[in-house]
Every structure is written in structure tokens, then in C-alpha cells.
Design an enzyme around this catalytic site. Sequence first.
Site, PDB file in Angstrom:
ATOM      1  N   CYS A  65       0.870  -1.184   0.000  1.00  0.00           N
ATOM      2  CA  CYS A  65       0.000   0.000   0.000  1.00  0.00           C
ATOM      3  C   CYS A  65       0.907   1.235   0.000  1.00  0.00           C
ATOM      4  O   CYS A  65       2.086   1.128  -0.360  1.00  0.00           O
ATOM      5  CB  CYS A  65      -0.983  -0.020   1.166  1.00  0.00           C
ATOM      6  SG  CYS A  65      -0.213  -0.014   2.800  1.00  0.00           S
ATOM      7  N   ASN A  72       2.264   1.456   4.396  1.00  0.00           N
ATOM      8  CA  ASN A  72       2.523   0.182   5.100  1.00  0.00           C
ATOM      9  C   ASN A  72       2.165   0.269   6.587  1.00  0.00           C
ATOM     10  O   ASN A  72       2.807  -0.360   7.436  1.00  0.00           O
ATOM     11  CB  ASN A  72       3.982  -0.285   4.909  1.00  0.00           C
ATOM     12  CG  ASN A  72       4.231  -1.740   5.302  1.00  0.00           C
ATOM     13  OD1 ASN A  72       5.322  -2.091   5.742  1.00  0.00           O
ATOM     14  ND2 ASN A  72       3.257  -2.605   5.184  1.00  0.00           N
ATOM     15  N   CYS A 105      -1.588   0.828   7.306  1.00  0.00           N
ATOM     16  CA  CYS A 105      -3.022   0.506   7.385  1.00  0.00           C
ATOM     17  C   CYS A 105      -3.383  -0.754   6.600  1.00  0.00           C
ATOM     18  O   CYS A 105      -3.584  -1.823   7.170  1.00  0.00           O
ATOM     19  CB  CYS A 105      -3.888   1.677   6.914  1.00  0.00           C
ATOM     20  SG  CYS A 105      -3.757   3.153   7.959  1.00  0.00           S
ATOM     21  N   ARG A 106      -3.443  -0.661   5.281  1.00  0.00           N
ATOM     22  CA  ARG A 106      -4.016  -1.758   4.492  1.00  0.00           C
ATOM     23  C   ARG A 106      -3.093  -2.954   4.313  1.00  0.00           C
ATOM     24  O   ARG A 106      -3.520  -4.102   4.505  1.00  0.00           O
ATOM     25  CB  ARG A 106      -4.458  -1.221   3.118  1.00  0.00           C
ATOM     26  CG  ARG A 106      -5.597  -0.229   3.221  1.00  0.00           C
ATOM     27  CD  ARG A 106      -5.757   0.582   1.945  1.00  0.00           C
ATOM     28  NE  ARG A 106      -4.610   1.462   1.715  1.00  0.00           N
ATOM     29  CZ  ARG A 106      -4.429   2.201   0.642  1.00  0.00           C
ATOM     30  NH1 ARG A 106      -5.337   2.160  -0.329  1.00  0.00           N
ATOM     31  NH2 ARG A 106      -3.378   2.984   0.522  1.00  0.00           N
ATOM     32  N   SER A 107      -1.831  -2.738   3.913  1.00  0.00           N
ATOM     33  CA  SER A 107      -0.984  -3.919   3.621  1.00  0.00           C
ATOM     34  C   SER A 107      -0.553  -4.689   4.879  1.00  0.00           C
ATOM     35  O   SER A 107      -0.514  -5.922   4.831  1.00  0.00           O
ATOM     36  CB  SER A 107       0.196  -3.558   2.715  1.00  0.00           C
ATOM     37  OG  SER A 107       1.072  -2.648   3.314  1.00  0.00           O
ATOM     38  N   ASP A 137      -8.298   3.821   0.836  1.00  0.00           N
ATOM     39  CA  ASP A 137      -7.359   4.285   1.855  1.00  0.00           C
ATOM     40  C   ASP A 137      -8.155   4.795   3.062  1.00  0.00           C
ATOM     41  O   ASP A 137      -8.911   5.764   2.941  1.00  0.00           O
ATOM     42  CB  ASP A 137      -6.523   5.418   1.235  1.00  0.00           C
ATOM     43  CG  ASP A 137      -5.483   5.964   2.189  1.00  0.00           C
ATOM     44  OD1 ASP A 137      -5.496   5.594   3.380  1.00  0.00           O
ATOM     45  OD2 ASP A 137      -4.654   6.778   1.733  1.00  0.00           O
TER      46      ASP A 137
HETATM   47  P1  4NP Z   1      -1.870   2.807   3.988  1.00  0.00           P
HETATM   48  O1  4NP Z   1      -2.568   4.139   4.530  1.00  0.00           O
HETATM   49  O2  4NP Z   1      -1.288   3.154   2.640  1.00  0.00           O
HETATM   50  O3  4NP Z   1      -3.005   1.847   3.894  1.00  0.00           O
HETATM   51  O4  4NP Z   1      -0.821   2.423   5.007  1.00  0.00           O
HETATM   52  C1  4NP Z   1      -1.897   5.372   4.609  1.00  0.00           C
HETATM   53  C2  4NP Z   1      -1.003   5.596   5.618  1.00  0.00           C
HETATM   54  C3  4NP Z   1      -0.370   6.821   5.724  1.00  0.00           C
HETATM   55  C4  4NP Z   1      -0.647   7.816   4.816  1.00  0.00           C
HETATM   56  C5  4NP Z   1      -1.558   7.583   3.787  1.00  0.00           C
HETATM   57  C6  4NP Z   1      -2.176   6.357   3.678  1.00  0.00           C
HETATM   58  N1  4NP Z   1      -0.028   9.080   4.939  1.00  0.00           N
HETATM   59  O5  4NP Z   1      -0.359   9.996   4.148  1.00  0.00           O
HETATM   60  O6  4NP Z   1       0.828   9.269   5.829  1.00  0.00           O
END
Ligand code: 4NP
Length: 151
Positions: free
Chosen positions: A8, A11, A13-15, A124
Site C-alpha cells: 500500500c 505500510n 493501514c491496508r498492507s 485508503d
Molecule cells: P496505507 O494508509 O497506505 O493503507 O498504510 C496510509 C497511511 C499513511 C498515509 C496515507 C495512507 N499518509 O499519508 O501518511
Amino acid sequence: MRKILFVCLGNICRSPLAEGICLHLIKENNLNNILIDSAGTASYHVNEAPDKRTIANAKKHNVNLSQLKARQFNASDFTLFDEIYVMDNSNYRNVINLTSNTTEKEKVKLLLSIDNFEYEEVPDPYYGNENDFEKVFQLVYKASTVLLGIK
Ligand code: 4NP
């Protein structure tokens, strides 16, 4: 040995959720010979634990994410992994941009392209609420059962 990497943006939240759910399902179903990992295309959260909201939501479903740590995707992942599942189209573009041949490109797929889901991308949840984290859990859980061949 299947070698599966989830990717993702951050790294956190989703992955890592996909990684934790798969590790949980592998244990619960006594599956063997599957290597699971996750990474983010961005470096913002390297070495951090998953987002507190992702950890709390997963815990409600008996999935423990507390020992995971964020790392950044890099080109050596194309050698280490056979299957690379990205969460959204932006992750897809970021990962495809790092490929150097067709073999590498063919390893990269949108996670939700493996079956018919109500969504094309795992949304997201970072700027979302508790319902968004729950929605992500349900989507990733269902996709993980399909990926691992669990009924
Ligand atoms: P992820 O979610 O890609 O599922 O881990 C996010 C985590 C952090 C951010 C964006 C999406 N960020 O902008 O910091």
C-alpha cells in the site's frame, strides 16, 4: 513455496492488515509453504508499527498486528516475491514504475482483481472513520480467503 507481498502507500493501514490476516488464516487452517510480507511505496512511516486504528479494528476480529513494522517497497522485492498485491491504482502505478521487465510487471496485481468484489480498490482509510477501517477489514479478509483458497 508461495511468496506473497502486499503493498500500500504507508505500510501502516491496508498492507500490514493483509499480512496479519493472512498469517492468522495460515495458522488457523494449518497451511504450509506460504511466505507473507508487506511494504509501502512511501518511506514516511518506515519502522513504525501499524496505525493504532488498524491495530484496534483487527484486534476486534482476533487478528494481532502489534509486532509488525513498516518498511518501504524496493526493486529487490521483484526477485524475492512471486505475487505482489497492491491495494489501489496509485500503488499499482508506483510499483509498476519500478519494474524493469515483463516478468516483474506480471507479478503485480490489484488485490481486489482476484475475484468479484463490490470495490475495485481497497480504499485508503487513513483520513476516514471507524466504519472505513471496518470496511477495509471486511474487504481484505474476504480477498485473503480467496487468495489462500479458504472456503
Ligand atoms: P496505507 O494508509 O497506505 O493503507 O498504510 C496510509 C497511511 C499513511 C498515509 C496515507 C495512507 N499518509 O499519508 O501518511
